[in-house]
Design an enzyme around this catalytic site. Sequence first.
Site: not given
Length: 513
Positions: A289, A323
């Site tokens: 993430d 991300h």
Amino acid sequence: MKFHLLYVSSVSACFELENTSPYYAPEAFDVLLNGAPALTGVRTNVFSLFELRPGTEYCVALGDEQLCFATLPESGCVSVRDFGAAGDGVTNDTTAIQSAINACPENGRVTVPAGTYYVGPLVLKSRMTLELQKDAVLLGDTCEEHYPILPGEIHDAATGEAIQISSWEGNPFPCRQSFLSAHFCRDIAIVGQGVIDGNAVNSTWWENVKKRPLGRPKLVFLNQCENVRFHGILGRNSACWNFHPFFSKNVHFYNIAVEAPKDSPNTDGTDPESCDDVKYIGVRFSVGDDAIAIKSGKVYMGMKYQTPATRHVVRNCLMEYAHGAMVLGSEMSGGIRELTVSQCYFKHTDRGLRIKTRRGRGKYAVIDGVEFSNIRMDNVMAPLVMNMYYFCDPDGHEELVWSKEPHPVDDTTPYLGSFLFRDMTCTDCEWAAGYFYGLTEQPIGSVSIENVSFTFKEDASSGRPAMMDYIDETCKCGLYFNCVRKVSLKNVTMQGQQGERLITIQVDEVTES
């Protein structure tokens, strides 16, 4: 080669070269310790020495440059082996290691020798050092029931005042106890060449993540702590967020690494939340993430405590397979201020510098006066993204969030002020060079981009630069600005884009030189 001392503990020291090269040194170098070879072929700007002796003077040399320092004294050292820890990867060593921590004298050290220690949640205390020696691994228990449930908040029996205990994505929700935690502590150091491994890859933590009634455990959780140092360790395979300082002060990370599979859910590298004086220097991230996501809670926490994230420094860090490499928000209801990000290297991340918020974050949700400089990005899909329609939370796809009709500016409206992006090289971009989308009723204040170059990958993929509803996929899009009051471009170059290099919609002022 000029360098300076960043941090010293009783058994370790960390140093930083003085140059402008992002993360990597211009050339490899060797390190001498007291005249003897200590490190050879070092390629990074930040380097470390471990397993030093407490209270001892040393001299470090790089070529003609020399620096002398002394390690900190300590009151004593206990080994987890003396408390019965087996370190065989099978025996449950939780009680043995927790007993060593409990017995450690004030300003002392708990040392974990080489071995794999299978453990459940451990709790640290004030004024101690936890040393994970080379090849030492704290390996997480895979049984979920062995992680106690902590309430989001409790209430003082005398005054009735709320006391925060745990947090899940910006709210005081019940969570499973973190793998390693400290509550209301100060003066803690976690150092060494060892590993803190949450072992989620071999557990059920990454299954059915959207349907869980409780927050998953973080790898390391610091609740209202002060003066905490991390040096050298590797954190990996967390059940969710890896390092989560929460309402803490003076928390510094030096030359550590954070790893998780790139498809693992919510495995942010670190999420400092409503913290003051946080530093990440020489840290390597490769996670599933966001790498660094600076936060200050959702609207309940932001309105109640009005505690912004302040005085954060990110320097000489490497972010891979995330991300977002450097992220602000989306839980930022307390605001973010006094942030500098410099000399970092991002590669193979979806987004580079990413700022995200949405309606409803509240009037204290202010980010202003932020500067990002001297950054290299390779194979980053969208290097610069600011999005005020981020579709998070259970109501994230409702009209309130995505509507482009102007809403009243009130106590629920966030604000993004002035932002400077300078001295960057972005190669092999794909979706867009930059994508900036402010609220119709509350545009982004100003965006300045100076001395930045963008080049696009020939076979670039298409995608949505911002995680918001009702926008088209883009491929090789230039700089897109929508609802920004002022845009300033100076010495910005771009190669390989499709269409106009600059797209402005509802922008009051544009200057370019």
